[in-house]
Write a protein that holds these residues in place. Sequence first.
Motif, PDB file in Angstrom:
ATOM      1  N   GLY A 148       0.798  -1.223   0.000  1.00 15.49           N
ATOM      2  CA  GLY A 148       0.000   0.000   0.000  1.00 15.49           C
ATOM      3  C   GLY A 148       0.825   1.264   0.000  1.00 15.49           C
ATOM      4  O   GLY A 148       0.338   2.315  -0.415  1.00 15.49           O
ATOM      5  N   ASN A 149       2.073   1.188   0.483  1.00 14.69           N
ATOM      6  CA  ASN A 149       2.956   2.336   0.367  1.00 14.69           C
ATOM      7  C   ASN A 149       3.406   2.502  -1.079  1.00 14.69           C
ATOM      8  O   ASN A 149       3.128   1.668  -1.941  1.00 14.69           O
ATOM      9  N   ARG A 150       4.107   3.580  -1.342  1.00 10.28           N
ATOM     10  CA  ARG A 150       4.627   3.851  -2.678  1.00 10.28           C
ATOM     11  C   ARG A 150       6.140   3.659  -2.700  1.00 10.28           C
ATOM     12  O   ARG A 150       6.806   3.742  -1.664  1.00 10.28           O
ATOM     13  N   LEU A 151       6.665   3.423  -3.889  1.00 13.40           N
ATOM     14  CA  LEU A 151       8.112   3.277  -4.027  1.00 13.40           C
ATOM     15  C   LEU A 151       8.828   4.539  -3.539  1.00 13.40           C
ATOM     16  O   LEU A 151       9.909   4.465  -2.948  1.00 13.40           O
ATOM     17  N   GLY A 152       8.199   5.686  -3.742  1.00 11.77           N
ATOM     18  CA  GLY A 152       8.782   6.938  -3.257  1.00 11.77           C
ATOM     19  C   GLY A 152       8.932   6.988  -1.758  1.00 11.77           C
ATOM     20  O   GLY A 152       9.802   7.709  -1.240  1.00 11.77           O
ATOM     21  N   VAL A 154       9.894   4.467   0.111  1.00  8.37           N
ATOM     22  CA  VAL A 154      11.162   3.774   0.375  1.00  8.37           C
ATOM     23  C   VAL A 154      12.330   4.706   0.058  1.00  8.37           C
ATOM     24  O   VAL A 154      13.246   4.886   0.867  1.00  8.37           O
ATOM     25  N   SER A 155      12.295   5.316  -1.124  1.00 11.64           N
ATOM     26  CA  SER A 155      13.382   6.194  -1.553  1.00 11.64           C
ATOM     27  C   SER A 155      13.526   7.400  -0.635  1.00 11.64           C
ATOM     28  O   SER A 155      14.637   7.794  -0.266  1.00 11.64           O
ATOM     29  N   ASN A 156      12.399   7.982  -0.268  1.00  8.83           N
ATOM     30  CA  ASN A 156      12.430   9.156   0.600  1.00  8.83           C
ATOM     31  C   ASN A 156      13.013   8.842   1.970  1.00  8.83           C
ATOM     32  O   ASN A 156      13.776   9.640   2.537  1.00  8.83           O
ATOM     33  N   ALA A 157      12.684   7.669   2.502  1.00 12.76           N
ATOM     34  CA  ALA A 157      13.219   7.271   3.802  1.00 12.76           C
ATOM     35  C   ALA A 157      14.737   7.121   3.751  1.00 12.76           C
ATOM     36  O   ALA A 157      15.454   7.535   4.677  1.00 12.76           O
ATOM     37  N   ILE A 158      15.252   6.551   2.657  1.00 14.52           N
ATOM     38  CA  ILE A 158      16.699   6.419   2.483  1.00 14.52           C
ATOM     39  C   ILE A 158      17.347   7.798   2.405  1.00 14.52           C
ATOM     40  O   ILE A 158      18.333   8.086   3.078  1.00 14.52           O
ATOM     41  N   GLY A 159      16.769   8.663   1.570  1.00 14.12           N
ATOM     42  CA  GLY A 159      17.320  10.001   1.403  1.00 14.12           C
ATOM     43  C   GLY A 159      17.291  10.816   2.673  1.00 14.12           C
ATOM     44  O   GLY A 159      18.226  11.587   2.949  1.00 14.12           O
ATOM     45  N   ASP A 160      16.223  10.668   3.465  1.00 13.60           N
ATOM     46  CA  ASP A 160      16.126  11.406   4.727  1.00 13.60           C
ATOM     47  C   ASP A 160      17.286  11.079   5.663  1.00 13.60           C
ATOM     48  O   ASP A 160      17.836  11.959   6.331  1.00 13.60           O
ATOM     49  N   ARG A 195       4.960   9.191  -0.939  1.00 11.17           N
ATOM     50  CA  ARG A 195       3.596   9.071  -1.471  1.00 11.17           C
ATOM     51  C   ARG A 195       3.537   9.229  -2.994  1.00 11.17           C
ATOM     52  O   ARG A 195       2.504   9.570  -3.551  1.00 11.17           O
ATOM     53  N   HIS A 196       4.664   8.996  -3.668  1.00 10.03           N
ATOM     54  CA  HIS A 196       4.706   9.041  -5.127  1.00 10.03           C
ATOM     55  C   HIS A 196       5.279   7.730  -5.671  1.00 10.03           C
ATOM     56  O   HIS A 196       6.006   7.035  -4.985  1.00 10.03           O
TER      57      HIS A 196
END
Length: 258
Positions: A148-152, A154-160, A195-196
């Motif tokens: 239900g989450n978005r791939l973004g 995952v990416s955003n969490a890494i970048g944060d 959320r993207h």
Amino acid sequence: MIELKTPAEIEAMKPAGRFVGGILKELKAMTKVGTNLLEIDEFVAKRIADRKGAESCYVDYAPDFGTGPFAHYICISVNDAVLHGVPYDYSLKDGDLVSLDLAISVDGWVGDSAISFVVGKDADPEDLRLIKCTEDALVAGIAQAQPGNRLGDVSNAIGDVARSQGYPINLEFGGHGVGHIMHGDPHVANDGKARHGYRLRPGLVIAIEPWFLKTTDEIYQDPKDGWTLRSSDGSRGAHTEHTIAITDNGPVILTTRD
């Protein structure tokens, strides 16, 4: 094309993941000051030869981001090298930062994982901080790999995680889909918009692989071997990776090193 695996197929992928994770655990324990990079490559070659149904994903691999077919069984990146490192005749020195990236197919299914560590007793605290950042980013990315989450997400969490510790982020190379082949869809960037992007579904299997450089986000391909990616300013890099499956109950690490 993004492929979703059945629960039975995810079970069938676990032996490859455990095999890769186990070899990386062995290599970390045996890699010392004085260990030659070609010895590490030979060790992996023997382990693959001794395992029924196992095949290297690297030998003769010739994607468009390399120069000619890769001729070794593992990628070993040292110090300012961070990805796609070609093993060569070099004996590790005290304080070297080593990244090992390994992908093996077992019975037709791929496991892909990477670790970074410092050899010897003379570890620079900044190297250890960089390695820990990649590990923390991997944990954060996996935590967001929920149905239900978005791939973004995952990416955003890494970048944060990288941003919070002051490390620049390169988006040229990142994670990817894993299955019968090593590199499949989707691409998993090491930064992105929450959320993207693609909606995560049970059955998706991806490699999540944060990698960061100390003081730059720019890399270049070593002209000597046509593969090894190095930092443009000579600063050190680190790389951590797991193959995970998204299930109804959340993410499952397939390349566990326990």
